[in-house]
Design an enzyme around this catalytic site. Structure first.
Site, PDB file in Angstrom:
ATOM      1  N   ALA A  65       0.859  -1.180   0.000  1.00 43.37           N
ATOM      2  CA  ALA A  65       0.000   0.000   0.000  1.00 43.37           C
ATOM      3  C   ALA A  65       0.894   1.229   0.000  1.00 43.37           C
ATOM      4  O   ALA A  65       2.073   1.155   0.352  1.00 43.37           O
ATOM      5  CB  ALA A  65      -0.888  -0.020   1.245  1.00 43.37           C
ATOM      6  N   GLY A 109       0.727  -5.061   0.974  1.00 37.83           N
ATOM      7  CA  GLY A 109      -0.476  -5.165   0.154  1.00 37.83           C
ATOM      8  C   GLY A 109      -0.198  -5.801  -1.197  1.00 37.83           C
ATOM      9  O   GLY A 109      -1.095  -6.409  -1.789  1.00 37.83           O
ATOM     10  N   GLU A 112      -0.374  -9.382  -0.591  1.00 38.62           N
ATOM     11  CA  GLU A 112      -1.779  -9.711  -0.309  1.00 38.62           C
ATOM     12  C   GLU A 112      -2.612  -9.757  -1.588  1.00 38.62           C
ATOM     13  O   GLU A 112      -3.454 -10.638  -1.771  1.00 38.62           O
ATOM     14  CB  GLU A 112      -2.362  -8.690   0.684  1.00 38.62           C
ATOM     15  CG  GLU A 112      -1.748  -8.848   2.082  1.00 38.62           C
ATOM     16  CD  GLU A 112      -2.123  -7.723   3.031  1.00 38.62           C
ATOM     17  OE1 GLU A 112      -2.047  -6.540   2.628  1.00 38.62           O
ATOM     18  OE2 GLU A 112      -2.499  -8.009   4.183  1.00 38.62           O
ATOM     19  N   GLU A 132       4.802  -5.117   7.128  1.00 38.49           N
ATOM     20  CA  GLU A 132       4.016  -4.109   7.853  1.00 38.49           C
ATOM     21  C   GLU A 132       4.522  -3.872   9.263  1.00 38.49           C
ATOM     22  O   GLU A 132       4.495  -2.755   9.775  1.00 38.49           O
ATOM     23  CB  GLU A 132       2.532  -4.530   7.907  1.00 38.49           C
ATOM     24  CG  GLU A 132       1.780  -4.369   6.600  1.00 38.49           C
ATOM     25  CD  GLU A 132       1.858  -5.587   5.687  1.00 38.49           C
ATOM     26  OE1 GLU A 132       2.751  -6.438   5.876  1.00 38.49           O
ATOM     27  OE2 GLU A 132       1.024  -5.679   4.773  1.00 38.49           O
TER      28      GLU A 132
HETATM   29  N1  CO8 Z   1       4.592   3.315  -0.602  1.00 41.53           N
HETATM   30  C1  CO8 Z   1       4.976   4.484  -1.130  1.00 41.53           C
HETATM   31  N2  CO8 Z   1       6.117   4.650  -1.835  1.00 41.53           N
HETATM   32  C2  CO8 Z   1       6.908   3.584  -1.996  1.00 41.53           C
HETATM   33  C3  CO8 Z   1       6.577   2.327  -1.477  1.00 41.53           C
HETATM   34  C4  CO8 Z   1       5.349   2.201  -0.757  1.00 41.53           C
HETATM   35  N3  CO8 Z   1       4.920   1.027  -0.252  1.00 41.53           N
HETATM   36  N4  CO8 Z   1       7.563   1.457  -1.797  1.00 41.53           N
HETATM   37  C5  CO8 Z   1       8.464   2.149  -2.492  1.00 41.53           C
HETATM   38  N5  CO8 Z   1       8.076   3.429  -2.630  1.00 41.53           N
HETATM   39  C6  CO8 Z   1       8.777   4.514  -3.308  1.00 41.53           C
HETATM   40  C7  CO8 Z   1       9.982   4.980  -2.524  1.00 41.53           C
HETATM   41  O1  CO8 Z   1       9.592   5.891  -1.515  1.00 41.53           O
HETATM   42  C8  CO8 Z   1      10.829   5.612  -3.601  1.00 41.53           C
HETATM   43  O2  CO8 Z   1      10.286   6.884  -3.914  1.00 41.53           O
HETATM   44  P1  CO8 Z   1      11.272   8.149  -4.087  1.00 41.53           P
HETATM   45  O3  CO8 Z   1      12.104   7.795  -5.300  1.00 41.53           O
HETATM   46  O4  CO8 Z   1      10.337   9.286  -4.318  1.00 41.53           O
HETATM   47  O5  CO8 Z   1      12.072   8.231  -2.857  1.00 41.53           O
HETATM   48  C9  CO8 Z   1      10.560   4.712  -4.814  1.00 41.53           C
HETATM   49  O6  CO8 Z   1       9.346   4.024  -4.528  1.00 41.53           O
HETATM   50  C10 CO8 Z   1      11.645   3.689  -5.019  1.00 41.53           C
HETATM   51  O7  CO8 Z   1      11.814   2.970  -3.799  1.00 41.53           O
HETATM   52  P2  CO8 Z   1      13.225   2.758  -3.089  1.00 41.53           P
HETATM   53  O8  CO8 Z   1      14.150   3.882  -3.419  1.00 41.53           O
HETATM   54  O9  CO8 Z   1      12.972   2.497  -1.643  1.00 41.53           O
HETATM   55  O10 CO8 Z   1      13.731   1.449  -3.847  1.00 41.53           O
HETATM   56  P3  CO8 Z   1      14.749   0.353  -3.281  1.00 41.53           P
HETATM   57  O11 CO8 Z   1      15.052  -0.547  -4.456  1.00 41.53           O
HETATM   58  O12 CO8 Z   1      15.882   0.967  -2.559  1.00 41.53           O
HETATM   59  O13 CO8 Z   1      13.913  -0.488  -2.176  1.00 41.53           O
HETATM   60  C11 CO8 Z   1      11.971  -1.654  -1.373  1.00 41.53           C
HETATM   61  C12 CO8 Z   1      12.807  -1.257  -2.597  1.00 41.53           C
HETATM   62  C13 CO8 Z   1      12.765  -2.623  -0.494  1.00 41.53           C
HETATM   63  C14 CO8 Z   1      10.726  -2.364  -1.901  1.00 41.53           C
HETATM   64  C15 CO8 Z   1      11.590  -0.401  -0.559  1.00 41.53           C
HETATM   65  O14 CO8 Z   1      11.046   0.563  -1.444  1.00 41.53           O
HETATM   66  C16 CO8 Z   1      10.563  -0.648   0.512  1.00 41.53           C
HETATM   67  O15 CO8 Z   1      10.900  -1.174   1.572  1.00 41.53           O
HETATM   68  N6  CO8 Z   1       9.297  -0.245   0.254  1.00 41.53           N
HETATM   69  C17 CO8 Z   1       8.241  -0.373   1.244  1.00 41.53           C
HETATM   70  C18 CO8 Z   1       7.785  -1.821   1.396  1.00 41.53           C
HETATM   71  C19 CO8 Z   1       6.718  -1.912   2.464  1.00 41.53           C
HETATM   72  O16 CO8 Z   1       6.942  -1.651   3.611  1.00 41.53           O
HETATM   73  N7  CO8 Z   1       5.487  -2.335   2.056  1.00 41.53           N
HETATM   74  C20 CO8 Z   1       4.351  -2.470   2.953  1.00 41.53           C
HETATM   75  C21 CO8 Z   1       3.515  -1.231   2.924  1.00 41.53           C
HETATM   76  S1  CO8 Z   1       2.201  -1.258   4.125  1.00 41.53           S
HETATM   77  C22 CO8 Z   1       1.013  -2.215   3.385  1.00 41.53           C
HETATM   78  O17 CO8 Z   1       1.159  -2.678   2.289  1.00 41.53           O
HETATM   79  C23 CO8 Z   1      -0.237  -2.448   4.164  1.00 41.53           C
HETATM   80  C24 CO8 Z   1      -1.342  -2.983   3.314  1.00 41.53           C
HETATM   81  C25 CO8 Z   1      -2.637  -2.830   4.035  1.00 41.53           C
HETATM   82  C26 CO8 Z   1      -3.810  -2.901   3.096  1.00 41.53           C
HETATM   83  C27 CO8 Z   1      -5.073  -2.637   3.802  1.00 41.53           C
HETATM   84  C28 CO8 Z   1      -6.234  -2.581   2.838  1.00 41.53           C
HETATM   85  C29 CO8 Z   1      -7.542  -2.667   3.524  1.00 41.53           C
END
Ligand code: CO8
Length: 258
Positions: A65, A109, A112, A132
């Site tokens: 998400a 997400g 999921e 998460e």
């Molecule tokens: N949300 C928003 N932006 C994101 C997300 C995300 N989940 N993941 C990556 N991005 C963005 C980064 O902020 C970055 O943006 P910017 O260039 O503007 O800084 C861009 O994407 C590229 O990401 P990275 O530079 O971080 O890329 P890396 O290759 O270094 O790392 C990763 C990749 C490991 C995937 C890293 O981006 C990361 O850890 N992302 C977050 C993963 C995460 O925690 N996901 C869980 C989110 S919470 C969730 O999903 C809850 C779901 C609940 C659903 C409920 C519905 C009812």
């Protein structure tokens, strides 16, 4: 319809939805979830579509998400709006088979949504996880439930409590994904699988999907009763007659999806 965060295409009887928000690794913002729901509605209503592929980019299926969109929301915001449950559940409620073709990150997400699909085909570089807990929340779209049913308690606890990622090989070993292919072959494989499914009778395919899903929602006795009734109902279709006649006449079946 036109969409901002996804690409929509078709290949014969296969509908293809590509998550396309590269600047955020396909993070599932509200607008993307709306787009996804719209495309699924279109494919669901189209009798010319027999199976759907959901995919992302080589780097990310979806990194979860959208954290930036969620970070300032309060309990009242998410509780009173029942935070986007409706849109997210659209993948799970799709009656036609949906195949997730996953390369790169399928996190939170993203994992999921992949688990809401019927079959997950993974590229060798795929990484799955429920991170998460590292953000101070828990999975909210089935991560604690579908992951546990798919992998069992020990592995699900390991992933949900540590937030670690697992690679494609581990995901296949523990039954989350049905097959692994080299990244450059991912769409070819997904299209072959989806094309095969879409060549079968559409109503019978829906019977089969609904029956398998019953196994997760009811007792064995009830599931078997449901399966038997669907099996009987198959004999009300033109395609049952065609499929069995074609076998007896040693020719390929020409299903009418009726
Ligand atoms: N949300 C928003 N932006 C994101 C997300 C995300 N989940 N993941 C990556 N991005 C963005 C980064 O902020 C970055 O943006 P910017 O260039 O503007 O800084 C861009 O994407 C590229 O990401 P990275 O530079 O971080 O890329 P890396 O290759 O270094 O790392 C990763 C990749 C490991 C995937 C890293 O981006 C990361 O850890 N992302 C977050 C993963 C995460 O925690 N996901 C869980 C989110 S919470 C969730 O999903 C809850 C779901 C609940 C659903 C409920 C519905 C009812």
């Amino acid at each position: 319809m036109t969409y901002e965060n996804i690409l929509v295409a078709r290949d014969g009887r296969v509908g293809i939805i590509t998550l396309n928000r590269p600047k955020a690794l396909n993070a599932l913002c509200d607008a993307l979830i709306d787009d996804l729901g719209g495309a699924l509605d279109e494919f669901e209503a189209d009798e010319g579509i027999g199976a759907i592929i959901l995919t992302g980019s080589e780097k990310a299926f979806a990194a979860g998400a959208d954290i930036k969109e969620m970070k300032d929301r309060s309990f009242m915001d998410v509780y009173l709006s029942d935070f986007i449950t409706k849109g997210w559940e659209r993948v799970a409620s799709c009656r036609k088979p949906v195949i997730a073709a996953v390369a790169g990150f399928a996190l939170g997400g993203g994992c999921e949504v992949a688990m809401m699909c019927d079959i997950i085909i993974a590229a060798e570089n795929a990484k799955f996880g429920q991170p998460e807990i590292t953000l101070g929340i828990i999975p909210g779209a089935g991560g604690t439930q579908r992951l546990t049913r798919a992998l069992g308690k020990a592995k699900a606890m390991d992933l949900v409590l540590t937030g670690r990622m697992m690679d494609a090989a581990e995901a296949e070993r523990c039954g989350l994904v049905s097959r692994i292919v080299p990244a450059e072959k991912l769409m070819e494989e997904a299209l072959a699988v989806a094309g095969k499914i879409a060549s079968m009778s559409l109503p019978i395919t829906l019977f089969a999907k609904e029956s398998v899903n019953r196994a997760f929602e009811t007792s064995l006795a009830e599931g078997l009763r449901f399966e038997r009734r669907m099996f009987h109902a198959a004999f009300a279709t033109e395609d049952q007659s065609e499929g069995m006649s074609a076998f007896a006449e040693k020719r390929p079946a020409q299903f009418k999806h009726r």
